[in-house]
Design an enzyme around this catalytic site. Structure first.
Site, PDB file in Angstrom:
ATOM      1  CB  CYS A   4      -0.964   0.023   1.193  1.00 22.85           C
ATOM      2  SG  CYS A   4      -2.003   1.325   1.191  1.00 22.85           S
TER       3      CYS A   4
ATOM      4  CB  CYS B 109      -6.789  -1.847   6.344  1.00 25.22           C
ATOM      5  SG  CYS B 109      -6.410  -1.758   4.661  1.00 25.22           S
TER       6      CYS B 109
END
Length: 369
Positions: free
Chosen positions: A101, A198
């Site tokens: 990410c 997440c």
């Protein structure tokens, strides 16, 4: 400078944006909408990029008096992070989605878009430091070793580091950052930190992968090839795992057994004793350097987990890659063996507190045998 402040809705990014404002920069806040289900609600410390996070980020930006926007990067996030995560597990590797990410979303998609719009830097709430001098920008560990996040930023190249700003890098402790948020009146001062992956807010990674990949039954073997049990998918295992192996009988010596290797094509998982987990050499591919690339063997410290121990090693760039994969390769001879190292993990290279670069582990050489 014109600064684009990535605001997740948490305390760290809010205080980082506030410090950028205090430093006199022209700051614009942006919240990255990464979740394809925008109505998702947060549960304590689980999950992120929820509607509540976006609202918290907006409230913080309003309090700081800076413009605020929400950018939808969910399509890029799914392709570059979620699908990569699933594909890596399907191939028998163990990826770190936070590394991906940072590499592909926060400091590729976001930074590229910010630079195209005329911003000079991207500011985030990461605990790391960028030191600037005559030799250019250098990425270093944070002052607070307990919160240091330089490992997940080791995938940044020199140009990305030059455009990065980490105002919390010198913070002595996270508690002092929370206290500062309270003094500033930021409503997120005591908001829990996000944990786990997440996009898997319930924490059930095996269930998530099973839903994406389906059942792929196979066998759990010992080192001699004897069948000790069965499984529903190699993606449910990682090197070094001890629990949940589904073994039908104990080892002859009664000692625990651990996952030593994963073969997704044969659909086998091989287990063995703890001492077989120790590795003395790493092969890695797809190297990225934020410091000048080493011209020969170099003494470094290497780290293979976000909060793992950094151990001394000798790293050498080798042409044509090492092991499976593409891109430039690095051979790493460990001065101190590491245990439970899995292909797919990131190895970060350090010289003191400075991050030199990183690579993706493609193979290991055990100390024993």
């Amino acid at each position: 400078m014109r600064v684009l402040a990535a605001m997740s809705g948490g305390v760290d990014s809010a205080v980082a944006a506030a410090r950028a404002v205090d430093a006199g920069h022209d700051v614009v806040g942006v919240h990255m909408a990464l979740n394809r289900a925008p109505g998702t609600l947060r549960t304590g410390s689980r999950g992120c990029c929820t509607i509540e996070d976006a609202l918290d980020a907006r409230r913080a930006a309003d309090l700081l008096g800076i413009p605020f926007y929400v950018w939808d990067l969910s399509e890029s996030f799914v392709q570059e992070v979620v699908e990569d995560f699933v594909a890596e597990y399907a191939a028998g590797r163990t990826p770190n989605p936070c590394v991906r990410c940072n590499e592909r979303i926060k400091f590729a998609a976001l930074l590229d878009k910010g630079v195209a719009l005329g911003f000079d830097a991207v500011c985030t709430g990461h605990y790391a430091r960028v030191l600037r001098g005559a030799g250019g920008a250098e990425l270093h560990r944070a002052a607070d070793a307990a919160k240091d996040q330089s490992y997940v930023l080791a995938v940044l190249d020199a140009d990305q580091v030059a455009h990065a700003m980490f105002p919390l890098g010198d913070a002595p402790t996270k508690e002092q950052v929370r206290a500062e948020a309270e003094r500033r009146g930021l409503p997120v001062a005591r908001k829990p930190d996000s944990h786990d992956i997440c996009f898997i807010p319930d924490g059930d990674t095996r269930g998530f992968l099973a839903d994406k990949l389906g059942e792929e039954p196979g066998e759990v073997l010992d080192e001699d090839g004897a069948v000790l049990g069965t499984h529903t998918g190699t993606y449910g295992f990682t090197v070094g795992q001890r629990k949940g192996l589904g073994l039908t009988r104990p080892a002859p010596d009664g000692r625990p057994r651990y996952v030593l290797s994963i073969e997704p094509v044969r659909r086998t998982v091989t287990v063995g004793p703890a001492e077989r987990l120790a590795v003395g050499e790493l092969h890695a591919v797809e190297a990225v350097w934020s410091a000048p690339e080493p011209a020969g063997p170099v003494e470094v410290h290497v780290q293979v987990r976000a909060h793992g121990e950094a151990v001394p090693a000798v790293a050498e760039v080798v042409g044509g890659g090492t092991g499976e994969g593409t891109g430039e390769g690095v051979r790493v001879v460990l001065r101190t063996p590491l245990t439970g190292v899995a292909p797919g993990q990131t190895v970060a290279f350090y010289a003191g507190t400075r991050v030199l670069g990183s690579a993706t582990i493609s193979g290991t050489v055990p100390v024993a045998g």
